[in-house]
Design a protein around this motif. Sequence first.
Motif, PDB file in Angstrom:
ATOM      1  N   MET A 122       0.682  -1.369  -0.411  1.00  0.00           N
ATOM      2  CA  MET A 122      -0.327   0.044  -0.427  1.00  0.00           C
ATOM      3  C   MET A 122       0.712   1.326   0.082  1.00  0.00           C
ATOM      4  O   MET A 122       2.062   1.004   1.042  1.00  0.00           O
ATOM      5  N   ASP A 123       0.555   2.069  -0.876  1.00  0.00           N
ATOM      6  CA  ASP A 123       1.258   3.456  -0.565  1.00  0.00           C
ATOM      7  C   ASP A 123       0.214   4.843  -0.323  1.00  0.00           C
ATOM      8  O   ASP A 123       0.537   5.628  -0.730  1.00  0.00           O
ATOM      9  N   GLY A 124      -0.816   4.447  -0.711  1.00  0.00           N
ATOM     10  CA  GLY A 124      -1.867   5.153  -0.002  1.00  0.00           C
ATOM     11  C   GLY A 124      -3.001   4.685  -0.168  1.00  0.00           C
ATOM     12  O   GLY A 124      -3.641   4.021   0.031  1.00  0.00           O
TER      13      GLY A 124
ATOM     14  N   SER B 119       2.034   8.536  11.584  1.00  0.00           N
ATOM     15  CA  SER B 119       3.151   9.563  10.580  1.00  0.00           C
ATOM     16  C   SER B 119       4.521   9.438  12.297  1.00  0.00           C
ATOM     17  O   SER B 119       5.420   9.289  11.708  1.00  0.00           O
TER      18      SER B 119
ATOM     19  N   TYR C  46       5.691   5.456   9.938  1.00  0.00           N
ATOM     20  CA  TYR C  46       5.206   4.564   8.278  1.00  0.00           C
ATOM     21  C   TYR C  46       4.975   5.698   7.235  1.00  0.00           C
ATOM     22  O   TYR C  46       4.835   6.826   7.778  1.00  0.00           O
ATOM     23  N   ARG C  47       5.319   4.943   6.681  1.00  0.00           N
ATOM     24  CA  ARG C  47       6.204   5.793   5.018  1.00  0.00           C
ATOM     25  C   ARG C  47       5.413   6.469   4.265  1.00  0.00           C
ATOM     26  O   ARG C  47       5.258   7.324   3.493  1.00  0.00           O
ATOM     27  N   TRP C  48       3.598   5.429   4.015  1.00  0.00           N
ATOM     28  CA  TRP C  48       3.248   6.032   3.533  1.00  0.00           C
ATOM     29  C   TRP C  48       2.139   7.069   4.089  1.00  0.00           C
ATOM     30  O   TRP C  48       0.656   7.401   3.865  1.00  0.00           O
TER      31      TRP C  48
ATOM     32  N   ASP D 183       1.551  10.247   5.008  1.00  0.00           N
ATOM     33  CA  ASP D 183       1.086  11.492   4.780  1.00  0.00           C
ATOM     34  C   ASP D 183       0.371  10.647   3.173  1.00  0.00           C
ATOM     35  O   ASP D 183       0.511  12.478   2.561  1.00  0.00           O
ATOM     36  N   LYS D 184       0.504  10.496   2.551  1.00  0.00           N
ATOM     37  CA  LYS D 184      -0.148   9.602   1.924  1.00  0.00           C
ATOM     38  C   LYS D 184      -1.680   8.877   1.703  1.00  0.00           C
ATOM     39  O   LYS D 184      -2.998   8.469   1.534  1.00  0.00           O
ATOM     40  N   LEU D 185      -2.093   9.348   3.404  1.00  0.00           N
ATOM     41  CA  LEU D 185      -2.892   9.054   4.046  1.00  0.00           C
ATOM     42  C   LEU D 185      -4.290   9.905   3.838  1.00  0.00           C
ATOM     43  O   LEU D 185      -3.772  11.187   3.711  1.00  0.00           O
TER      44      LEU D 185
END
Length: 251
Positions: A1-3, A24, A28-30, A32-34
């Motif tokens: 998952m990237d977002g 954040s 979790y690297r993703w 800021d893609k939520l």
Amino acid sequence: MDGMIYTTGNEQDYHFKVLFKILSLLGYRWADKLNHLSYGMVDLPTGKMKSREGLVVDADELIQSMNKKAKSISESLGKINDLSASDQNKLFKQVSLAALKYHILKVDPKKSILFDPNESIDFNGNTGPFIQYTYARIQSILKRAKMLKIDFKGLNFDNVKKLSVNEKRIIDLILKHRNNLIKSAETYSPSILCNYVYDLSKTYNSFYQDEKIFDGKNNETTSFKIALSDMTSSVIRESLNTLGMDVVNKM
């Protein structure tokens, strides 16, 4: 998952703001893609829906009700008598679902919605059925052009010297289709695409009412008007399909 996009009502705004911050901080690297696609509440003409008091609309019942309205209006117009019973039922479903979806999607997601079933299925005004009707109207024009053997596919547009005001407006709107599609996607707002395709349909109907498409002369002016109609129908079909609605060839 990237977002991920969470689609819930605006009553959950604070919950997701906190959740995204926690994710954040957890690294979790993703995170800021939520995105929380926050939308307003859907109210009825009688007032706000309240599940605890039983003041809600059942989706299945609503679709059945819309189906009956679509059937009643379509039959009263008398233009589908030559369709089989199964094709008529398919048409009623397509029209009723377009009415329901469009009435909700045409409103900015952040705003509350007053859902009025009678208003949503009107064949005039800013509704899904009106746009479907415009598409069906163009299909009848294309069908007639084919019967008259008018060639509009191989038209040389350089030979078209003069454009009417309505034709210029339609061309301008067709050229704006891609930008509206991109903007709608980037802002998570289907209402942008809805109102765009309504403007295009409304403008085309003005063109249809004001100008004679078939004048008895198989010339480049006639071919251009039919070609422009064909392009308009393609953009309407693409826009409605993107919004999850079907076009219909007859209404």
